[in-house]
Structure formats: C-alpha cells, structure tokens
Design an enzyme around this catalytic site. Structure first.
Site, mmCIF file in Angstrom:
data_model
loop_
_atom_site.group_PDB
_atom_site.id
_atom_site.type_symbol
_atom_site.label_atom_id
_atom_site.label_comp_id
_atom_site.label_asym_id
_atom_site.label_seq_id
_atom_site.Cartn_x
_atom_site.Cartn_y
_atom_site.Cartn_z
ATOM 1 N N LYS A 14 8.283 1.662 -12.709
ATOM 2 C CA LYS A 14 8.203 0.201 -12.816
ATOM 3 C C LYS A 14 6.782 -0.266 -13.128
ATOM 4 O O LYS A 14 6.582 -1.103 -14.003
ATOM 5 C CB LYS A 14 8.705 -0.473 -11.530
ATOM 6 C CG LYS A 14 10.160 -0.201 -11.233
ATOM 7 C CD LYS A 14 10.640 -0.925 -9.981
ATOM 8 C CE LYS A 14 9.908 -0.568 -8.718
ATOM 9 N NZ LYS A 14 10.119 0.810 -8.227
ATOM 10 N N ARG A 89 14.877 -7.296 -3.329
ATOM 11 C CA ARG A 89 15.386 -6.043 -2.766
ATOM 12 C C ARG A 89 16.660 -6.234 -1.960
ATOM 13 O O ARG A 89 17.232 -5.261 -1.488
ATOM 14 C CB ARG A 89 14.319 -5.399 -1.879
ATOM 15 C CG ARG A 89 13.169 -4.875 -2.692
ATOM 16 C CD ARG A 89 12.239 -4.066 -1.863
ATOM 17 N NE ARG A 89 11.170 -3.542 -2.706
ATOM 18 C CZ ARG A 89 10.336 -2.612 -2.334
ATOM 19 N NH1 ARG A 89 10.402 -2.089 -1.149
ATOM 20 N NH2 ARG A 89 9.399 -2.196 -3.145
ATOM 21 N N ARG A 134 -2.084 6.685 -2.132
ATOM 22 C CA ARG A 134 -1.402 5.550 -1.516
ATOM 23 C C ARG A 134 -0.673 5.989 -0.260
ATOM 24 O O ARG A 134 0.100 6.942 -0.270
ATOM 25 C CB ARG A 134 -0.394 4.931 -2.500
ATOM 26 C CG ARG A 134 -1.045 4.054 -3.524
ATOM 27 C CD ARG A 134 -0.116 3.536 -4.586
ATOM 28 N NE ARG A 134 1.190 3.116 -4.144
ATOM 29 C CZ ARG A 134 2.088 2.561 -4.952
ATOM 30 N NH1 ARG A 134 1.810 2.351 -6.212
ATOM 31 N NH2 ARG A 134 3.276 2.219 -4.490
ATOM 32 N N ARG A 145 11.679 5.059 2.083
ATOM 33 C CA ARG A 145 11.729 4.079 0.990
ATOM 34 C C ARG A 145 12.845 4.417 0.001
ATOM 35 O O ARG A 145 13.539 3.522 -0.490
ATOM 36 C CB ARG A 145 10.382 4.013 0.277
ATOM 37 C CG ARG A 145 9.300 3.369 1.132
ATOM 38 C CD ARG A 145 7.913 3.487 0.534
ATOM 39 N NE ARG A 145 7.842 2.921 -0.792
ATOM 40 C CZ ARG A 145 7.170 3.477 -1.800
ATOM 41 N NH1 ARG A 145 6.527 4.612 -1.637
ATOM 42 N NH2 ARG A 145 7.146 2.889 -2.974
#
Length: 190
Positions: A14, A89, A134, A145
């Site tokens: 994305k 979401r 990250r 996730r």
C-alpha cells in the site's frame, strides 16, 4: 475531488503504490499508520494512548482514528483528492468516512484491493523490518496485525463491493506492473 481507498493486509504494498499514485495523480496521502507514528514520535497525549493500544497489536478505536483523519482532510482544503491508506478497517469506519465525505459533497470513488498471499506478506515485512526497524513489524505483533486484517478488516470489502467501488489488483509481481494495473483502474474512474 477524487477519493481512493487503498486496501490490503500489512505488507501488501500500500505504501509503495501510494507513493506512485501521489506522484502521478497529485493526491494527498492519508495513512493512519503515519498519523499514529507521528503522534507517538511527538509524544502527544493521543500518541501515548495509541502507542499502548498498538503495543498490544490491537486496532485504535474508531473515534480516535476518525477524528484524526477528519482533522487531516480539513488541513488540505485545496486537495485534488485523497488516498486513504489503512482506513477504513471496520464497516463502522467505512460508514463514518462516507458520512464525513458526503457532508463535504464528496464520496469514495474507488477502492483498490491489493491481493497478496500471507506467505508473501510475511516475507515482505521481514525484509522491511531489516531496513525500517518499525516496531509494528515485530514478528509477534505482525501476526496479530495479519490476523486482525483477515478476521476483521477484510469484512469492509463487501460494504464497498455492494457499491460497485472495488477493483482487485494482484499485489504480487513487479512494482511497475502492479502500478500499471492500478493506473488503469484509477483512469477508468478519475
């Protein structure tokens, strides 16, 4: 104004594809992940709450996410349009986004679903973690996730499919090939 939702699991590409879309179509990129990270880095009160929530691998509550997103949209009154990345979401978030945009006389024009297998996702994020460091790419958090996406987030697609707004793009392959397919989908609606 052209509004695009880019949709896919963590590691689907994305962010990479959003950069290319921004360059070609001059849209404003609104990434909830970037907004959350900014608040966390700046140690705002909201950032402290978000950090705690994300540390548990959970989704930030709709009310926080929506208000942050609305604030960002209002900061860009002259935008040609927006790319919504990482949002919505949940179906309530999608409904809230539609209501917010409709209140401004706009709508979501296109939802691009980047379709990527879980094996590819895991490999991509493992590579990204080596470079970015990250915290949200940590293996345990990543699994949460990915599960969150396939258990909950994926259910947003039928909401937009019922509106005839979803175009599915194979997110595996050469970046430029994928972007060519994305451009065709945007050009058909833009």
């Amino acid at each position: 104004m052209f509004n695009l939702v880019i949709f896919g699991p963590p590691g689907a590409g994305k962010g990479t594809q959003s950069e290319k879309i921004i360059d070609k179509y001059n849209l404003v990129h609104l990434s909830t992940g970037d907004m959350f990270r900014s608040h966390i880095t700046n140690d705002t009160e909201l950032g402290k709450k978000v950090k705690e929530i994300l540390a548990d691998g959970k989704l930030v509550p709709d009310s926080i996410t929506i208000s942050m997103l609305e604030e960002e949209v209002q900061k860009n009154p002259n935008a040609k349009g927006f790319i919504f990345d990482g949002f919505p979401r949940t179906v309530p978030q999608a409904e809230a986004l539609d209501a917010f945009l409709e209140g401004k006389g706009f709508k979501v024009d296109l939802v691009l679903q980047l379709d990527v297998t879980q094996d590819v996702i895991k490999a991509r994020i493992a590579e990204r973690q080596k470079v970015s460091g990250r915290a949200d790419d940590d293996a345990e958090k990543l699994l949460k996730r990915i599960d969150e996406y396939f258990d909950k987030t994926i259910h947003v697609l039928p909401y937009y499919q019922n509106q005839g707004k979803v175009t599915t793009i194979n997110g595996v392959g050469e970046i430029e090939t994928i972007f060519g397919q994305i451009s065709e989908a945007i050009d058909a609606k833009y």
